[in-house]
Design a protein around this motif. Sequence first.
Motif, PDB file in Angstrom:
ATOM      1  N   ALA A  45      36.695  47.489  29.510  1.00 23.65           N
ATOM      2  CA  ALA A  45      35.869  47.494  30.722  1.00 23.65           C
ATOM      3  C   ALA A  45      36.738  47.104  31.922  1.00 23.65           C
ATOM      4  O   ALA A  45      37.738  46.398  31.767  1.00 23.65           O
ATOM      5  N   PRO A  46      36.376  47.565  33.112  1.00 19.10           N
ATOM      6  CA  PRO A  46      37.103  47.125  34.319  1.00 19.10           C
ATOM      7  C   PRO A  46      36.749  45.668  34.638  1.00 19.10           C
ATOM      8  O   PRO A  46      35.665  45.190  34.286  1.00 19.10           O
ATOM      9  N   PHE A  47      37.655  44.972  35.293  1.00 22.24           N
ATOM     10  CA  PHE A  47      37.411  43.587  35.704  1.00 22.24           C
ATOM     11  C   PHE A  47      36.610  43.650  37.006  1.00 22.24           C
ATOM     12  O   PHE A  47      37.134  43.460  38.099  1.00 22.24           O
ATOM     13  N   THR A  48      35.330  43.909  36.879  1.00 23.18           N
ATOM     14  CA  THR A  48      34.458  44.206  38.018  1.00 23.18           C
ATOM     15  C   THR A  48      34.448  43.128  39.096  1.00 23.18           C
ATOM     16  O   THR A  48      34.469  43.454  40.296  1.00 23.18           O
ATOM     17  N   PRO A  49      34.387  41.837  38.759  1.00 23.24           N
ATOM     18  CA  PRO A  49      34.361  40.831  39.842  1.00 23.24           C
ATOM     19  C   PRO A  49      35.562  40.946  40.782  1.00 23.24           C
ATOM     20  O   PRO A  49      35.421  40.756  41.991  1.00 23.24           O
ATOM     21  N   ALA A  50      36.734  41.245  40.241  1.00 22.52           N
ATOM     22  CA  ALA A  50      37.925  41.377  41.080  1.00 22.52           C
ATOM     23  C   ALA A  50      37.831  42.630  41.953  1.00 22.52           C
ATOM     24  O   ALA A  50      38.159  42.603  43.148  1.00 22.52           O
ATOM     25  N   TYR A  51      37.399  43.743  41.354  1.00 24.40           N
ATOM     26  CA  TYR A  51      37.273  44.975  42.137  1.00 24.40           C
ATOM     27  C   TYR A  51      36.242  44.807  43.251  1.00 24.40           C
ATOM     28  O   TYR A  51      36.449  45.265  44.382  1.00 24.40           O
ATOM     29  N   GLN A  52      35.123  44.148  42.954  1.00 27.14           N
ATOM     30  CA  GLN A  52      34.091  43.935  43.970  1.00 27.14           C
ATOM     31  C   GLN A  52      34.635  43.091  45.122  1.00 27.14           C
ATOM     32  O   GLN A  52      34.413  43.405  46.305  1.00 27.14           O
ATOM     33  N   LEU A  53      35.370  42.040  44.788  1.00 25.18           N
ATOM     34  CA  LEU A  53      35.917  41.168  45.825  1.00 25.18           C
ATOM     35  C   LEU A  53      36.994  41.891  46.640  1.00 25.18           C
ATOM     36  O   LEU A  53      37.092  41.707  47.864  1.00 25.18           O
ATOM     37  N   MET A  54      37.817  42.711  45.994  1.00 26.67           N
ATOM     38  CA  MET A  54      38.825  43.503  46.715  1.00 26.67           C
ATOM     39  C   MET A  54      38.163  44.404  47.751  1.00 26.67           C
ATOM     40  O   MET A  54      38.616  44.495  48.908  1.00 26.67           O
ATOM     41  N   ILE A  55      37.090  45.066  47.351  1.00 21.36           N
ATOM     42  CA  ILE A  55      36.404  45.982  48.258  1.00 21.36           C
ATOM     43  C   ILE A  55      35.730  45.221  49.390  1.00 21.36           C
ATOM     44  O   ILE A  55      35.771  45.642  50.553  1.00 21.36           O
ATOM     45  N   ASP A  56      35.121  44.077  49.069  1.00 19.27           N
ATOM     46  CA  ASP A  56      34.464  43.274  50.114  1.00 19.27           C
ATOM     47  C   ASP A  56      35.470  42.851  51.180  1.00 19.27           C
ATOM     48  O   ASP A  56      35.189  42.925  52.384  1.00 19.27           O
ATOM     49  N   LYS A  57      36.660  42.401  50.741  1.00 17.29           N
ATOM     50  CA  LYS A  57      37.674  41.969  51.708  1.00 17.29           C
ATOM     51  C   LYS A  57      38.240  43.161  52.484  1.00 17.29           C
ATOM     52  O   LYS A  57      38.560  43.050  53.670  1.00 17.29           O
ATOM     53  N   ALA A  58      38.380  44.318  51.823  1.00 20.83           N
ATOM     54  CA  ALA A  58      38.869  45.508  52.517  1.00 20.83           C
ATOM     55  C   ALA A  58      37.861  45.995  53.551  1.00 20.83           C
ATOM     56  O   ALA A  58      38.237  46.405  54.650  1.00 20.83           O
ATOM     57  N   GLN A  59      36.570  45.945  53.221  1.00 22.99           N
ATOM     58  CA  GLN A  59      35.540  46.353  54.168  1.00 22.99           C
ATOM     59  C   GLN A  59      35.538  45.455  55.400  1.00 22.99           C
ATOM     60  O   GLN A  59      35.326  45.913  56.523  1.00 22.99           O
ATOM     61  N   GLU A  60      35.757  44.179  55.173  1.00 22.99           N
ATOM     62  CA  GLU A  60      35.813  43.246  56.296  1.00 22.99           C
ATOM     63  C   GLU A  60      37.008  43.541  57.196  1.00 22.99           C
ATOM     64  O   GLU A  60      36.928  43.442  58.416  1.00 22.99           O
ATOM     65  N   ARG A  61      38.107  43.923  56.578  1.00 24.61           N
ATOM     66  CA  ARG A  61      39.333  44.212  57.343  1.00 24.61           C
ATOM     67  C   ARG A  61      39.292  45.595  57.971  1.00 24.61           C
ATOM     68  O   ARG A  61      39.660  45.775  59.129  1.00 24.61           O
ATOM     69  N   TYR A  62      38.856  46.580  57.195  1.00 25.06           N
ATOM     70  CA  TYR A  62      38.803  47.967  57.672  1.00 25.06           C
ATOM     71  C   TYR A  62      37.403  48.535  57.412  1.00 25.06           C
ATOM     72  O   TYR A  62      37.142  49.082  56.329  1.00 25.06           O
ATOM     73  N   PRO A  63      36.491  48.421  58.364  1.00 25.72           N
ATOM     74  CA  PRO A  63      35.146  48.992  58.157  1.00 25.72           C
ATOM     75  C   PRO A  63      35.192  50.482  57.821  1.00 25.72           C
ATOM     76  O   PRO A  63      34.359  50.970  57.064  1.00 25.72           O
ATOM     77  N   ASP A  64      36.159  51.187  58.386  1.00 23.77           N
ATOM     78  CA  ASP A  64      36.331  52.607  58.080  1.00 23.77           C
ATOM     79  C   ASP A  64      37.291  52.730  56.892  1.00 23.77           C
ATOM     80  O   ASP A  64      38.444  52.315  56.988  1.00 23.77           O
ATOM     81  N   PRO A  65      36.856  53.296  55.763  1.00 21.28           N
ATOM     82  CA  PRO A  65      37.747  53.411  54.593  1.00 21.28           C
ATOM     83  C   PRO A  65      39.042  54.153  54.891  1.00 21.28           C
ATOM     84  O   PRO A  65      40.068  53.886  54.261  1.00 21.28           O
ATOM     85  N   ALA A  66      39.016  55.058  55.862  1.00 22.59           N
ATOM     86  CA  ALA A  66      40.205  55.856  56.185  1.00 22.59           C
ATOM     87  C   ALA A  66      41.301  55.029  56.844  1.00 22.59           C
ATOM     88  O   ALA A  66      42.426  55.511  56.985  1.00 22.59           O
ATOM     89  N   ASP A  67      41.003  53.803  57.244  1.00 20.51           N
ATOM     90  CA  ASP A  67      42.019  52.959  57.876  1.00 20.51           C
ATOM     91  C   ASP A  67      42.853  52.182  56.863  1.00 20.51           C
ATOM     92  O   ASP A  67      43.827  51.528  57.239  1.00 20.51           O
ATOM     93  N   ASN A  68      42.499  52.233  55.592  1.00 20.84           N
ATOM     94  CA  ASN A  68      43.277  51.544  54.575  1.00 20.84           C
ATOM     95  C   ASN A  68      44.635  52.210  54.402  1.00 20.84           C
ATOM     96  O   ASN A  68      44.859  53.343  54.837  1.00 20.84           O
ATOM     97  N   GLU A  69      45.529  51.500  53.735  1.00 17.13           N
ATOM     98  CA  GLU A  69      46.904  51.958  53.566  1.00 17.13           C
ATOM     99  C   GLU A  69      46.957  53.319  52.882  1.00 17.13           C
ATOM    100  O   GLU A  69      46.284  53.548  51.876  1.00 17.13           O
ATOM    101  N   GLN A  70      47.777  54.219  53.430  1.00 18.20           N
ATOM    102  CA  GLN A  70      47.890  55.564  52.889  1.00 18.20           C
ATOM    103  C   GLN A  70      48.910  55.603  51.754  1.00 18.20           C
ATOM    104  O   GLN A  70      49.883  54.850  51.755  1.00 18.20           O
TER     105      GLN A  70
END
Length: 495
Positions: free
Chosen positions: A424-449
């Motif tokens: 299974a994926p380590f869901t708590p870590a993935y959820q927290l990664m996405i939450d912090k990324a959303q806070e930093r980059y509201p637009d998903p396209a602004d994340n690192e290419q």
Amino acid sequence: MNLDYLRETLCQVLEPSQKNKAASVASALVRVRGDVVTDEDIKRIVGKYGKEAQVALTAAVCSEALDPVEGQEGVYTLRVPSQVEGADGAGEKAEGDAGTAGAVDENEPAPEVVDTSETVEEPAAADGTTAAEEPAAADGTTAAEEPAAATDPTPADASKPGDAQVPEASAQPGDAAQPAPPARAEKPGRSSAPRTQRGRLRRVGKGSPSHPTQLSEVPYVRRGGPAETEVRAKILELDQRFWMNGWLLSHPGAYTLFERQLTAINDALVNGALPGDITRRQLAYQMGGDEKFFEYGSDGHKLLRAMGMEDVIRHRPMPKPDLLYHAPRRRKHMRVLVTENLDPWLDVHDLMYEEGRTTILGERIHAVVLGGGTPILEHNRLALLLDTLGADSVEVLYWGDIDRAGIDIMVRLRDVLGEHYPFAPFTPAYQLMIDKAQERYPDPADNEQTCQVNLGMPDMSLMCDDLTEEAAAYARSVVEGCRLIPQEILTRRDL
């Protein structure tokens, strides 16, 4: 390279209150799809900020980061180093072939550039042509027109006399009768660009001691003027470890060039996050979205070394052993966490070893394994390691980057392990990664290419099934756009 260049360029012209937005804007600019940037792209990029910031950012982007495409209103090309170097090399070669001053000595006195305008009055040469008519420059202008471009008071060309095309042949009566070499016609790409645009392109690609673009160009300043005094006052407000050895005080230009990074490191020091709780890659990502800013040989690494602060931020060398793992004790039923990258593995290892933790993000963990990416799939290596644990049953949790390669590894590893090891994926870590990324980059396209355009879109259901609906949609947008949310977005404190 383009992102770093644009970020520093924007920082130089933005007001202090707006400089913290330069990294996000530069990140969005280099990730615009296609070869051009339009007015609509600019509105989208700056639209998430307030009205005052939108005006300032739009003005900075249009003046410093973009060049208009001739004949197309509202369409621009990015002004980036790779483009500059290519245009510069081609231009110098074309001008050299044409017999004009393709590489003018920058130390040549300015009056000689102006004096060339007097060659219009030269007597006719033997073949009937005047010095004013011969030779034509590579972009189609005559010798008489060249001085006007060289003495243009606009900032685009006046700041560097060396950028002007000085027709040396017209200044020498004996050479005026020489016909234009045919090589001129073989360089149409050089002559097709407007002169002012070529001048800007050639200049912005290379820094100088007065306007450095990289650490090696920052000059030593013994005394300096009021500007250096003001910068030194800001340096003295930092933690004393920044200026204790005197290097930063004698190179105030380094502070100006890397002000955002230095203040971010200082904030981490003041908040007690360094040393020990955050690594170089984790800090680098928090500063500007580039987790490799402090890698060996980079300006970030050279900056730390020059200030004598290499030991302040931890560097974690990549270990060589095969499938490094940590299992404090054997159990009949074990949950094993597999991480793709080194920094998260060491964070979990330290929590389990130093603090005796048995839960990570609310999940019970009995062992942690460094997967290392694709090699973990070879020769069933993980299954062989799990067999040596001697447990009656083993459940595997996987945690990696959120990008096409990271999701693909997770899906393939599940297929390799089969039904013998519940996966299974380590869901708590993935959820927290996405939450912090959303806070930093509201637009998903602004994340690192990433450069994973050749990888097909992986099956996201394995990772997304247990995420919130909003987080799952954000993750899919990131992966579909060939973007990346790295594991290093989480630090030991987050775990």
